[in-house]
Enzyme design. Structure first.
Site, PDB file in Angstrom:
ATOM      1  N   HIS A 137      47.987  21.081   4.985  1.00 13.55           N
ATOM      2  CA  HIS A 137      48.024  20.050   6.239  1.00 13.55           C
ATOM      3  C   HIS A 137      48.317  19.002   5.335  1.00 13.55           C
ATOM      4  CE1 HIS A 137      45.240  23.039   7.821  1.00 13.55           C
ATOM      5  NE2 HIS A 137      44.213  23.294   6.809  1.00 13.55           N
TER       6      HIS A 137
ATOM      7  N   CYS B 118      38.490  23.233   4.673  1.00 13.07           N
ATOM      8  CA  CYS B 118      39.507  22.457   3.769  1.00 13.07           C
ATOM      9  C   CYS B 118      39.756  21.117   4.584  1.00 13.07           C
ATOM     10  CB  CYS B 118      40.740  23.305   3.807  1.00 13.07           C
ATOM     11  SG  CYS B 118      41.314  23.970   5.628  1.00 13.07           S
TER      12      CYS B 118
ATOM     13  N   GLY C 285      36.107  15.253  13.636  1.00 15.03           N
ATOM     14  CA  GLY C 285      35.396  14.431  13.589  1.00 15.03           C
ATOM     15  C   GLY C 285      33.885  14.683  13.263  1.00 15.03           C
TER      16      GLY C 285
HETATM   17  P1  NAD Z   1      40.351  36.118   5.029  1.00 11.84           P
HETATM   18  O1  NAD Z   1      40.559  36.749   6.525  1.00 11.84           O
HETATM   19  O2  NAD Z   1      41.425  35.930   4.320  1.00 11.84           O
HETATM   20  O3  NAD Z   1      39.147  36.778   4.226  1.00 11.84           O
HETATM   21  C1  NAD Z   1      38.131  37.439   4.599  1.00 11.84           C
HETATM   22  C2  NAD Z   1      37.687  38.687   3.957  1.00 11.84           C
HETATM   23  O4  NAD Z   1      36.373  39.305   4.292  1.00 11.84           O
HETATM   24  C3  NAD Z   1      38.960  39.759   4.016  1.00 11.84           C
HETATM   25  O5  NAD Z   1      38.945  40.280   2.798  1.00 11.84           O
HETATM   26  C4  NAD Z   1      37.945  40.893   5.115  1.00 11.84           C
HETATM   27  O6  NAD Z   1      38.479  42.216   4.881  1.00 11.84           O
HETATM   28  C5  NAD Z   1      36.593  40.621   4.624  1.00 11.84           C
HETATM   29  N1  NAD Z   1      35.672  40.954   5.766  1.00 11.84           N
HETATM   30  C6  NAD Z   1      35.708  40.934   7.003  1.00 11.84           C
HETATM   31  N2  NAD Z   1      34.457  41.342   7.352  1.00 11.84           N
HETATM   32  C7  NAD Z   1      33.646  41.373   6.462  1.00 11.84           C
HETATM   33  C8  NAD Z   1      32.408  41.834   6.537  1.00 11.84           C
HETATM   34  N3  NAD Z   1      31.529  42.181   7.638  1.00 11.84           N
HETATM   35  N4  NAD Z   1      31.735  41.851   5.116  1.00 11.84           N
HETATM   36  C9  NAD Z   1      32.443  41.784   4.084  1.00 11.84           C
HETATM   37  N5  NAD Z   1      33.682  41.156   4.018  1.00 11.84           N
HETATM   38  C10 NAD Z   1      34.417  41.218   5.323  1.00 11.84           C
HETATM   39  O7  NAD Z   1      39.399  34.659   5.521  1.00 11.84           O
HETATM   40  P2  NAD Z   1      39.480  33.222   4.673  1.00 11.84           P
HETATM   41  O8  NAD Z   1      40.669  32.486   5.027  1.00 11.84           O
HETATM   42  O9  NAD Z   1      39.418  33.796   3.157  1.00 11.84           O
HETATM   43  O10 NAD Z   1      38.468  32.779   5.277  1.00 11.84           O
HETATM   44  C11 NAD Z   1      36.967  32.770   4.883  1.00 11.84           C
HETATM   45  C12 NAD Z   1      36.083  31.677   5.369  1.00 11.84           C
HETATM   46  O11 NAD Z   1      36.491  30.501   4.854  1.00 11.84           O
HETATM   47  C13 NAD Z   1      36.159  31.407   6.931  1.00 11.84           C
HETATM   48  O12 NAD Z   1      34.928  30.972   7.312  1.00 11.84           O
HETATM   49  C14 NAD Z   1      37.063  30.344   6.835  1.00 11.84           C
HETATM   50  O13 NAD Z   1      37.230  29.430   8.008  1.00 11.84           O
HETATM   51  C15 NAD Z   1      36.863  29.416   5.822  1.00 11.84           C
HETATM   52  N6  NAD Z   1      38.073  28.674   5.323  1.00 11.84           N
HETATM   53  C16 NAD Z   1      39.422  29.194   5.232  1.00 11.84           C
HETATM   54  C17 NAD Z   1      40.492  28.514   4.825  1.00 11.84           C
HETATM   55  C18 NAD Z   1      41.850  28.916   4.816  1.00 11.84           C
HETATM   56  O14 NAD Z   1      42.788  28.269   4.781  1.00 11.84           O
HETATM   57  N7  NAD Z   1      42.005  30.146   4.861  1.00 11.84           N
HETATM   58  C19 NAD Z   1      39.957  27.278   4.234  1.00 11.84           C
HETATM   59  C20 NAD Z   1      38.797  26.617   3.875  1.00 11.84           C
HETATM   60  C21 NAD Z   1      37.647  27.517   4.445  1.00 11.84           C
END
Ligand code: NAD
Length: 338
Positions: A220, A140, A195
């Site tokens: 953020h 993000c 960065g």
């Molecule tokens: P989250 O924990 O909210 O969601 C992850 C989902 O995946 C959950 O539903 C969980 O049950 C499921 N899961 C767990 N293990 C699994 C598996 N082996 N197979 C299939 N599903 C599985 O996480 P999120 O916040 O959505 O983050 C997901 C990705 O996006 C991460 O790489 C994170 O760094 C990135 N991200 C998150 C944000 C944020 O602010 N939340 C922002 C940008 C990027």
């Protein structure tokens, strides 16, 4: 019609699925999850087709009274492109599964950059992902910075960027995160890892970043200083940034003083989940002093990567003529920039 499978249906995955659903050229092939929690019931309510991602098949869902359409392998096989939105580090363990079925895959910013052929931001480097097997939609924060730097780089050239990222402690649903009553240098090492992540999109960019964490779940906030290679006026920079659909320059007249009112504004406007897909730049903060540009921007961590995932699907599938066409299509279907 592109059939898009979503593996991991949490904060990012559920938003990507809803965004796929409203695109004219895509449909949700199904969503895979591990646990039968409240998000699984939402997937069923929306008729997404629920696939079991756990090693022991559909059992946890069956005992919770939720029907599954198969296992994650079935979903990968049935998909033209998979969006992996599993927790950071888990995506990497799924890479072999996508390769087994020759299914192009998109990973998220929680994975290390070497998980995919390219680190992706639609405005900055769409073309590098066209026809690739895999892409990583950057985090993000990196998405927010890439959207800002791309037009500045194109118009004026960037000599050096310096950013302090004041980061939310956790997402609203992350009840175990914090801090709840402190202001942390995080990471305390300088420069922070942000960065180098931006450099996965802009390899030649000189950038130093510092990170902090504060007790909010809303958004953020970035404090940005960019030394440009030329000397535009603040008004010219405002005009340049206003022309970008994924940058919202907050007019002073709206009386928005922070992330709380920004989120309230998008909820009032009827946005799904109150999502803010755009970078929100305080117009009055845009200040130019010689070649130095300064501004504040807020980034909704749960939402800004969502349109980028949609564009990444189009880039991998090679079905759209250009970045501009994909961005326009995504924005029109979601309501970005309105
Ligand atoms: P989250 O924990 O909210 O969601 C992850 C989902 O995946 C959950 O539903 C969980 O049950 C499921 N899961 C767990 N293990 C699994 C598996 N082996 N197979 C299939 N599903 C599985 O996480 P999120 O916040 O959505 O983050 C997901 C990705 O996006 C991460 O790489 C994170 O760094 C990135 N991200 C998150 C944000 C944020 O602010 N939340 C922002 C940008 C990027």
């Amino acid at each position: 019609m592109l059939h898009v499978g979503i593996n991991g249906f949490g904060t990012i995955g559920k938003r990507v699925a809803d965004a796929v659903r409203v695109q004219p050229d895509m449909t949700v092939a199904g969503v895979a999850k591990r646990s039968p929690n409240f998000e699984a019931t939402i997937a069923v309510d929306r008729d997404y087709g629920l696939y079991a991602a756990g090693e022991d098949g559909a059992d946890p869902f069956a005992s919770a009274g939720l029907d599954t359409a198969g296992t994650v392998r079935d979903l990968v096989e049935a998909s033209d492109v998979v969006v992996d939105a599993t927790p950071g580090g888990v995506g990497e363990t799924n890479a072999a599964l996508y390769a087994d079925y020759d299914t192009p895959a998109i990973f998220q910013g929680g994975e290390s950059a070497d998980v995919a052929d390219v680190s992706f931001n639609a405005r900055a480097n769409y073309d590098t992902a066209v026809g690739a097997d895999t892409a990583r939609v950057v985090s993000c924060n990196t998405t927010g910075l890439s959207r800002l730097f791309a037009p500045l780089q194109d118009a004026y050239g960037i000599e050096k960027a310096r950013v302090t990222l004041v980061r939310r402690g956790g997402d609203p649903g992350q009840t175990g995160r914090g801090p709840i009553n402190d202001t942390l240098p995080d990471p305390v090492e300088i420069p922070s890892h942000h960065g180098p992540d931006v450099q996965t999109v802009f390899p030649d960019l000189a950038i130093d970043t510092m990170g902090m964490k504060v007790p909010t779940t809303q958004m953020h906030t970035h404090s940005v200083n960019v030394t440009l290679e030329s000397e535009p006026t603040a008004a010219a920079v405002r005009d340049l940034l206003s022309a970008e659909s994924r940058l919202f320059l907050i007019p002073e007249t709206l009386g928005i003083d922070g992330a709380g009112k920004l989120k309230e504004y998008t909820r009032d406007a009827g946005r799904p989940r109150g999502d803010v897909w755009e970078n929100c730049i305080w117009a009055e903060s845009v200040t130019a002093e010689d070649r130095d540009l300064y501004l504040f921007q807020a980034i909704h961590q749960e939402a800004d990567v969502v349109p980028e995932n949609i564009d990444a699907v189009r880039a991998l599938s090679e079905r759209t003529a250009s970045a501009e066409q994909s961005i326009r299509r995504t924005d029109a279907a979601l309501g970005v920039g309105r």
